[in-house]
Design an enzyme around this catalytic site. Sequence first.
Site, short mmCIF file in Angstrom:
data_model
loop_
_atom_site.label_atom_id
_atom_site.label_comp_id
_atom_site.label_asym_id
_atom_site.label_seq_id
_atom_site.Cartn_x
_atom_site.Cartn_y
_atom_site.Cartn_z
N THR A 71 46.48 18.34 79.10
CA THR A 71 48.37 17.77 79.21
C THR A 71 48.23 16.48 79.35
O THR A 71 48.94 15.44 79.61
CB THR A 71 48.98 18.41 79.48
OG1 THR A 71 49.57 19.89 79.02
CG2 THR A 71 50.62 18.19 79.81
N ASP A 130 41.85 21.37 74.44
CA ASP A 130 43.40 21.80 75.19
C ASP A 130 41.95 23.16 76.10
O ASP A 130 41.60 23.60 75.39
CB ASP A 130 44.04 22.28 74.42
CG ASP A 130 45.00 22.97 74.98
OD1 ASP A 130 46.60 22.83 74.90
OD2 ASP A 130 45.54 24.37 75.44
N SER A 131 42.37 23.11 77.27
CA SER A 131 41.81 24.46 78.00
C SER A 131 41.52 25.43 77.55
O SER A 131 40.92 26.07 77.64
CB SER A 131 42.01 24.07 79.50
OG SER A 131 43.22 25.36 79.77
N SER A 132 42.39 26.06 76.59
CA SER A 132 42.70 26.67 76.11
C SER A 132 40.93 27.52 74.97
O SER A 132 40.84 27.91 75.06
CB SER A 132 43.43 27.41 74.76
OG SER A 132 44.57 28.08 75.87
N ASP A 140 45.31 25.05 81.86
CA ASP A 140 45.75 26.74 81.92
C ASP A 140 44.75 27.15 81.95
O ASP A 140 44.62 28.54 82.12
CB ASP A 140 45.78 26.71 80.02
CG ASP A 140 47.53 26.56 78.94
OD1 ASP A 140 47.76 26.22 80.23
OD2 ASP A 140 47.89 26.42 78.36
N GLN A 174 45.48 45.43 90.06
CA GLN A 174 46.34 44.09 89.01
C GLN A 174 47.92 43.04 90.36
O GLN A 174 48.26 42.60 89.32
CB GLN A 174 47.87 44.65 88.37
CG GLN A 174 47.00 46.16 87.17
CD GLN A 174 47.77 46.68 86.57
OE1 GLN A 174 48.70 46.61 86.59
NE2 GLN A 174 47.06 47.26 86.37
N CYS A 175 47.77 43.80 91.29
CA CYS A 175 48.49 42.72 92.46
C CYS A 175 47.77 41.50 93.41
O CYS A 175 46.56 41.68 92.33
CB CYS A 175 48.06 43.27 93.56
SG CYS A 175 49.18 45.41 94.21
#
Length: 339
Positions: A12, A56-58, A89, A274-275
């Site tokens: 971006t 784009d970093s994706s 990202d 997942q925490c």
Amino acid sequence: MTKILIIYTGGTIGMVNDPSNGMLIPFDFQQIKENVPELNRLDYHLDVHSFHPVLDSSNIDPEIWKVLAELVYSKYDLYDGFVILHGSDTMAFTASALSFMLENLSKPVVLTGSQLPIGEIRTDAKENLITALEIAATKENGRALVPEVCIYFDAQLFRGNRSIKYNSEKFEAFRSPNYPILAEAGVHLQFQKNYILPAPNDKLNLRTNFNANIGVLKLYPGITPQAVKAITDSEVDAIILETFGSGNTTTAAWFLDSLRTAIHRGKIIIDISQCKKGSVQLGRYETSRELQKMGVVSGFDLTFEATVTKLMFVMGLKLSAADSRKLMEKSLRGELTND
Ligand code: ASP
């Protein structure tokens, strides 16, 4: 004069609106310089290396991590520090990957980007870029103050392999849930020296071989044997198990058997929670004791981003499964706490 290399990969920070469809698309780096005349006022020698095409970093993957690490390695003696402009990202993945690839780093490699394009009036890009340059240039007794791969964003400096992208809308896009920030930029740049890695005395060593053949199994109540076996019986070499709380899973026999079989077939299974905050503690509850017994590796307080990249890196070293497991549980670049 302090010399910094700016490496512009895309994101971006360097984007403009495509008038034909209103979508954000990358543009040439020249426009960044036009948009930040302040760069000319800094008392450093700045060189710029721009990716073509910008990304784009994706779209950034292990091949690009390798290009970046090789670039830093090949220019290492010519510069005092490096600033990598990168989409936010996947910035935490790239920062983590670089930290593993660049062993014995004694100069700063600071990644930054922005939430708003550099040409917009309310942009966060200028502050991020200018302060990242200052951090990359900061020395104490002739040595770099931050000899680490880190991320600078919204007035905070994070260890790269401890950071996560946390917010897609606020300027405060990153957090480091399990490790303190390395510096804060207010009126002064305040470094938390106790938390910064010490500079190594050995020479920089580059290792770029990654094995990306990994799978991710995120648990949820009601997960079916088919969903689990799609990963455990697949051809992947290692599995990241995203578990509940401090590393817990269902104790259903079919589930534990699927994991056991995968480990017997030589796969590495690493347990991360997942925490976002806190650490895996295998064996704390009955619901993780079996995992420990069968040889599931503890990811302790690793981020998902650091786990993915460390696993690919460690498997790329082509060690025995036992040695790979040991390395996964050890802190290589300050990415985990295991005591
Ligand atoms: N999609 C963009 C990227 O990661 C977002 C950003 O730059 O922050 O490349």
